[in-house]
Design an enzyme around this catalytic site. Structure first.
Site, PDB file in Angstrom:
ATOM      1  N   GLN A 105      -6.160 -47.798 -40.347  1.00  0.00           N
ATOM      2  CA  GLN A 105      -4.911 -47.748 -41.125  1.00  0.00           C
ATOM      3  C   GLN A 105      -3.797 -47.236 -40.221  1.00  0.00           C
ATOM      4  O   GLN A 105      -4.053 -46.784 -39.112  1.00  0.00           O
ATOM      5  CB  GLN A 105      -5.087 -46.828 -42.348  1.00  0.00           C
ATOM      6  N   ASP A 167      -0.918 -53.430 -48.240  1.00  0.00           N
ATOM      7  CA  ASP A 167      -2.030 -54.352 -48.441  1.00  0.00           C
ATOM      8  C   ASP A 167      -1.649 -55.766 -48.872  1.00  0.00           C
ATOM      9  O   ASP A 167      -2.187 -56.735 -48.377  1.00  0.00           O
ATOM     10  CB  ASP A 167      -2.992 -53.778 -49.490  1.00  0.00           C
ATOM     11  N   GLU A 396       2.062 -44.084 -58.211  1.00  0.00           N
ATOM     12  CA  GLU A 396       1.701 -44.654 -56.905  1.00  0.00           C
ATOM     13  C   GLU A 396       2.915 -45.356 -56.300  1.00  0.00           C
ATOM     14  O   GLU A 396       3.212 -45.218 -55.125  1.00  0.00           O
ATOM     15  CB  GLU A 396       0.543 -45.640 -57.076  1.00  0.00           C
TER      16      GLU A 396
END
Ligand code: GLC
Length: 427
Positions: A105, A167, A396
């Protein structure tokens, strides 16, 4: 709209961080993400350092305790089994003492560790912990340039969209078309049980995510083979900017600790990256773009990945141009910074990384803009971030047109960034 009450917002952020704290690592949120995520932890440590420096160092230490022998630091560490997440350890099958995923990541650790060190109240503790982390982060950086830049271009490729941290970005769509879907083993998604399916990736995308995982697994997760064998090799300017910044920060830190070889190596990596990233600049977009390494072509998609390079020491005129691009986006969205150009017809206000605002992105962008003196835009970003929290809580991510909270709730790195923003505003 409610007005910001800094003291109660801080207390609320602390509550979120503490309820997701598992002792020596923190999960991003209950339900949706029940393990340790790589860059979440590094950025979370910044928030933790305001109330417990030792705990902050431990967050990063725990992540690096699961570094692979080749230097790679995995994107997920599956400390304790939970069947609430897919793909779990059995699908990755990485054969590690504690199961991990097999991809990485964005490497924010070098940046985070330098920031923790620079502002540490306990200098002795900071010196001890930073000294121990230094060679590990250096090994991760070395791994990147060896295995993700095998032809010495100065920029590293991601081999799976999940490595980018963004993503589901539109950046990957075209290159992703080249990833097959045949032979994907049957599976049941879990993400759509925790979050609104309309905000999440589609089934076709998920098939391709899994095809890549199976393909890399079939290559025994041998990182020296994955790059050339992957049909998906994308050079993300945001990812590279984080790596460049991390190399430069690690070099400074190494110098302060008398580790001259680590300093020189990372200084050289940052310099090569800064030179090469110029090849990703687009005058017509007023920002950097991704490049598909398999076709050598820039990808026509104006996302936050091409805004993020302000986090690295790119040429000042470029950074100022990016600030103007953010202002244009701000005219079209109520809250900034959206993850995709809101004027592009492909923009989706609520779908994961195709439009919504993430506070971690805001933090890094505001940091870079402050350094070059674009304080008005930086302050706008910070204000927007805190407005979102005041209106919608610690989600989020957020719809930039309405501020609606999306994805998981009571989210760790959102809370950590709020503590950072409140501190910047002199809480
Ligand atoms: C999502 C995000 C990724 C993050 C993870 C945990 O997968 O795209 O960047 O690390 O959630 O928060």
């Amino acid at each position: 709209m409610n007005t910001l009450d800094p003291a109660s917002t801080y207390d609320h952020a602390l509550e979120v961080l503490k309820e997701n704290d598992h002792g020596d690592y923190t999960i991003p949120t209950k339900g949706l993400y029940p393990f340790q995520w790589n860059w979440d932890s590094c950025l979370t440590a910044l928030g933790q350092s305001h109330y417990d420096e030792a705990r902050a160092w431990t967050e990063i230490d725990t992540l690096f305790a699961h570094q692979w022998p080749d230097g790679m630091v995995p994107h997920i560490v599956f400390h304790v089994y939970s069947d609430g997440y897919f793909p779990g350890p059995n699908v990755w099958a990485t054969n590690r003492p504690t199961p991990t995923s097999g991809i990485t990541q964005p490497p924010v650790a070098g940046f985070a560790v330098k920031r923790l060190f620079d502002r540490a109240r306990d200098k002795a503790l900071a010196t001890e912990r930073a000294r121990a982390l230094l060679p590990k982060i250096d090994a991760w950086h070395r791994w990147f340039y060896a295995d993700r830049d095998p032809h010495d271009e100065g920029l590293v490729a991601i081999l799976h969209p999940w490595e980018s941290g963004r993503d589901n970005s539109i950046d990957w769509d075209e290159a992703f078309e080249r990833v097959p879907t045949e032979g994907v083993e049957p599976y049941t998604r879990r993400d759509t049980q925790h979050a609104d399916p309309a905000h999440r990736p589609t089934k076709a995308q998920y098939d391709r995510y899994l095809w890549l995982v199976q393909h890399f697994r079939d290559l025994d997760w041998d990182n020296s083979r994955l790059h050339d064998a992957s049909p998906f090799q994308v050079i993300d300017p945001g990812f590279n900017a984080i790596l460049i910044r991390a190399c430069a920060d690690l070099a400074d830190l190494a110098e302060a600790l008398g580790e001259n070889q680590i300093a020189a190596d990372n200084r050289a990596r940052a310099a090569a990256g800064l030179k090469a990233i110029e090849g990703l600049w687009s005058d017509s977009h007023g920002q950097y773009l991704c490049k598909d390494r398999t076709t050598d072509a820039l990808i026509d998609s104006a996302t936050i990945g091409g805004i993020l390079p302000v986090f690295a020491a790119i040429p000042k005129p470029r950074a100022h141009e990016i600030a103007r691009t953010i202002e244009r986006w701000a005219d079209a969205a109520k809250f900034i910074v959206p993850s995709h150009d809101p004027l592009d017809p492909r923009f989706e206000a609520k779908r994961y990384w195709r439009g919504p605002v993430w506070l971690v992105m805001n933090y890094m962008i505001a940091d870079g803009l402050t350094v070059i003196g674009e304080t008005a835009v930086a302050e706008h970003i910070i204000r927007s971030s805190l407005d979102l929290i005041t209106q919608s809580g610690f989600a989020e991510y957020y719809d930039p047109t309405t501020g609606e909270p999306c994805g998981g709730g009571r989210f760790t790195w959102t809370a950590a960034m709020v503590i950072e923003f409140l501190d910047l505003m002199g809480r």
